[in-house]
Design a protein around this motif. Structure first.
Motif, PDB file in Angstrom:
ATOM      1  N   GLY A   1       0.655  -1.095   0.079  1.00 54.83           N
ATOM      2  CA  GLY A   1       0.016   0.323   0.257  1.00 54.83           C
ATOM      3  C   GLY A   1       1.328   1.162   0.115  1.00 54.83           C
ATOM      4  N   ASP A   2      -0.016   2.403  -0.077  1.00 51.62           N
ATOM      5  CA  ASP A   2       0.350   3.630  -0.272  1.00 51.62           C
ATOM      6  C   ASP A   2       0.590   4.699   0.772  1.00 51.62           C
ATOM      7  N   LEU A   3       1.500   5.213   1.353  1.00 53.47           N
ATOM      8  CA  LEU A   3       1.860   6.087   2.343  1.00 53.47           C
ATOM      9  C   LEU A   3       0.647   6.939   2.068  1.00 53.47           C
ATOM     10  N   PRO A   4       0.131   7.612   3.183  1.00 52.94           N
ATOM     11  CA  PRO A   4      -0.744   9.296   2.477  1.00 52.94           C
ATOM     12  C   PRO A   4      -0.061  10.094   2.030  1.00 52.94           C
ATOM     13  N   ALA A   5      -0.336  10.676   0.993  1.00 59.03           N
ATOM     14  CA  ALA A   5       0.552  11.656   0.469  1.00 59.03           C
ATOM     15  C   ALA A   5       1.446  12.868   1.217  1.00 59.03           C
ATOM     16  N   ASP A   6       2.806  12.880   1.141  1.00 61.66           N
ATOM     17  CA  ASP A   6       3.728  13.989   2.222  1.00 61.66           C
ATOM     18  C   ASP A   6       3.320  13.584   3.686  1.00 61.66           C
ATOM     19  N   HIS A   7       3.370  12.164   4.252  1.00 60.01           N
ATOM     20  CA  HIS A   7       3.648  11.682   4.850  1.00 60.01           C
ATOM     21  C   HIS A   7       4.784  11.486   5.838  1.00 60.01           C
ATOM     22  N   ALA A   8       4.854  12.172   7.164  1.00 57.43           N
ATOM     23  CA  ALA A   8       6.117  12.427   7.963  1.00 57.43           C
ATOM     24  C   ALA A   8       7.000  11.282   8.071  1.00 57.43           C
TER      25      ALA A   8
END
Ligand code: FEO
Ligand code: CA
Ligand code: CA
Length: 662
Positions: free
Chosen positions: A276-283
């Motif tokens: 899966g993908d991290l939410p955008a601009d995730h820390a």
């Protein structure tokens, strides 16, 4: 070399090939490819017989007793070595028995079901011996050397070898279907660890099925997160608002047994289990990139949110730790000890230093990653087991810097010291530990050729570092501690801590051995000239030290046409004129890796773990097709048509009894 041989069609096989940073995109042939070409011009039998530059027979020194030979400056090992080669079975030196003790699926409890490969369930698997045994430890009961708890890691699963009907050949190419939820559940139950009572009766080891401490630990076992990073926001998830409770451990490669008799399970290639993908601009984006998360080798995230970054973005921060298990209480909650850092931990072998502090040596198994050690704040209390039970929550983690002049420094990973500050993105010790690798980066640690087992030797005071290989190292990236570009066969470093103090922050080091075939000049191997054509090896991975202080090395990656030999267990001299002499003691069946060498305290048994037999090796007998459940390159150890290949632990003893090596 390992890379080119391993079939890339099976995702979990790929996962073992630590890819790492420093990707070499040049089209230059690697040393592994050069060697492979050299050997592929003839078959492996010719290859293994054609070696001429090294002794082809056992040294006369080996015919003496080891003690006399050692006194004469010769080898400490007197056994007659095994012929290197590749076939469907295991082989041990003459005069020894190698008995299969525990196979994948063996029932571990009085009420556990017998193994039925055509009717696998998670419930049954959770009561049976797991898959791909790796680390093996022995914890004596009542001080006995012939009665104790065997602790075994189950590193990962190979679904193409485990499940019928998963693989089909289309136009000669492999297609692996998606796993069902039931199969994923079996995989999760086959991971983790086993704690099982064993006893030696009339010279032979037996499993005690109703042992009071018998236990399976799996991906579904509840664990506690402890130490400086416990409770940090970066460890909190929807399921755990406290950041202190985590479900499961995975990819437990090597490990250790502490001086106080707890079982250490190191979490290694955790990145492979996340999709899966991290939410955008995730820390966490940069943090995860440094660890290769997500990799998506496993399908668990299709069924369980915690393995899907889009749903549980912090979950990967809860893996990559060292886990400690109190084996004397089968209901105890295993603890992820964050003080020892978050890396792709190979193992965690320990020793008590002169000042009573306990020192753990840790390899981070990826190309260009680091060697670490952890020194406890507290001291070991031999008279009070309970007093030691939280020693791993406070101490100093160090990363190794190997200097060109043969000296070395252990650099502390302590928040606020040197560059480990808020302005460099480390707001606390928790940040330093969650991003252990980046902390090592900014400290200028030495980038190594895949650090695997790191083993202290209490007899000679040295520490042995197994460096498996690194074909991605370019000529301009060579350093004294990693002296070969395109290092296909790995090497072993010997550390001498300052003043023989394992807790020291400096020391010296030298290369004990550059591995590979010494008859091939381009390889640059440095085995002694007493080493026979059977005695050399590549890809050192795990190791053991017996109570006489002798080194035994197991390997991962020899099993292919290029070397004409499988993986195995080699005895390696470290002292005197015989230094860097190696002899083959045990070899695995085709496709397997050799894990978990361990000697019982009386040196009368060597336990070894045969991992992923039949994973590849399709070339060895002209089989010529990919190896999978229905068409395996070996059906070791049962050799029955209706039984799949089974990773197993083998107990090696001397015929008639006595120490393995005298
Ligand atoms: Fe799991 Fe580093 O071998
Ligand atoms: Ca390993
Ligand atoms: Ca390995």
């Amino acid at each position: 070399m390992t890379d080119e041989h391993c079939p890339k069609m099976f995702p979990t096989t790929q996962l073992e090939e630590a890819d790492g940073d420093g990707h070499n995109s040049s089209a230059n042939a690697t040393m592994g490819e050069i060697i492979s070409r050299r050997f592929s011009r003839r078959n492996f039998l010719q290859g293994s017989l054609a070696v001429s530059a090294i002794a082809a027979t056992v040294s006369p020194l080996a015919l003496m007793t080891a003690e006399k030979a050692r006194a004469a400056g010769g080898s400490a090992f007197s056994f007659t070595e095994v012929e290197a080669g590749v076939d469907a079975n295991h082989h041990v030196a003459e005069g020894y028995d190698a008995d299969v003790l525990l196979r994948w699926g063996d029932p571990l409890f009085a009420d556990a079901p017998e193994f039925d490969p055509t009717n696998q369930t998670a419930e049954a698997q959770a009561r049976q011996f797991g898959y791909n045994n790796d680390y093996v430890g022995f914890i004596p009961l009542d001080g006995a050397a012939d009665h104790g708890l065997l602790v075994v890691n189950h590193e990962y699963t190979n679904p193409h070898l485990m499940f019928p009907g998963l693989v089909t050949l289309v136009d000669g190419k492999v297609e692996q279907g998606p796993l069902s939820k039931d199969q994923v559940d079996v995989e999760m139950a086959a991971h983790g660890g086993t704690i099982v009572e064993i006893r030696r009766v009339d010279g032979k080891w037996q499993v005690v099925r109703d042992g009071a401490n018998n236990r399976r630990i799996t991906v579904n076992t509840e664990m506690q997160i402890t130490g400086p990073a416990a409770g940090h926001d970066r460890l909190k998830t929807a399921a755990d608002a406290t950041g202190t409770q985590v479900i499961g451990t995975l990819n437990n490669c090597a490990g250790g047994v502490t001086p106080w008799g707890t079982y250490i399970m190191a979490e290694e290639n955790f990145h492979g289990y996340f999709m899966g993908d991290l939410p955008a601009d995730h820390a966490e984006a940069a943090n995860y990139e440094r660890y290769g998360v997500p990799d998506g080798s496993y399908e668990w995230g299709r069924f369980y949110d915690r393995f899907d970054l889009a749903k549980e973005p912090n979950e990967p921060n809860r893996f990559g730790w060292v886990v400690e298990v109190d084996v004397m209480d089968p209901t105890s909650t295993p603890k992820k000890r964050t003080a020892l850092g978050r890396t792709k931990h190979e193992g965690a072998e320990s020793i008590v230093a002169k000042n009573g502090k306990v020192v753990f040596y840790l390899g981070d198994d990826e190309r260009f990653d680091y060697v670490y050690k952890f020194v406890t704040d507290g001291t070991y209390n031999a008279d009070d087991r309970a007093a030691n039970m939280d020693l791993l929550d406070a101490g100093t983690l160090y990363v190794a810097k190997f200097e060109e002049d043969g000296s070395m420094e252990w650099l502390p990973l302590v928040h606020g010291q040197g560059p480990l500050t808020e302005e460099n993105g480390f707001a606390s010790q928790a940040d330093v530990l969650i991003e252990t690798r980046r902390a090592g980066d900014v400290l200028g640690a030495t980038k190594m050729d895949r650090p695997e087992d790191v083993q202290p030797n209490g007899v000679n005071g040295k520490v042995y570092v197994m460096l498996t290989n690194n074909t991605k190292r370019k000529p301009d990236q060579v350093n004294a501690a990693n002296p070969r570009a395109e290092n296909a066969f790995g090497h072993i470093i010997e550390i001498s801590e300052a003043e023989g103090d394992f807790a020291a922050t400096s020391g010296t080091w030298e290369v004990l051995l550059k591995c590979g075939d010494p008859s091939v000049a381009e390889v640059g191997a440095t085995f002694s000239t007493e080493t026979t054509k059977n005695g050399w090896f590549g890809m050192p991975d795990n190791c053991a030290v017996d109570s006489a202080g002798r080194l035994w090395v197991s390997t991962d990656g020899n099993s292919n046409k290029a070397t004409g030999r499988t993986d195995g267990l080699w005895a390696v001299d470290t002292e005197g004129d015989a230094r860097a002499t190696s002899k083959l003691f045990f070899r695995v069946p085709v496709g397997a890796e050799m894990c978990g060498p361990l000697f019982t305290p009386d040196d009368e048994t060597a336990f070894v773990a045969v991992q992923h037999p039949a994973d590849g090796g399709e070339d060895w007998d002209g089989h010529g097709r990919p190896s999978y459940y229905e068409d395996l390159s070996t059906r070791w150890p049962d050799f029955k048509d209706d039984m799949p290949v089974r990773p197993s632990v083998v107990a090696i003893t001397k015929v008639g009894g006595g120490k393995i090596a005298v």
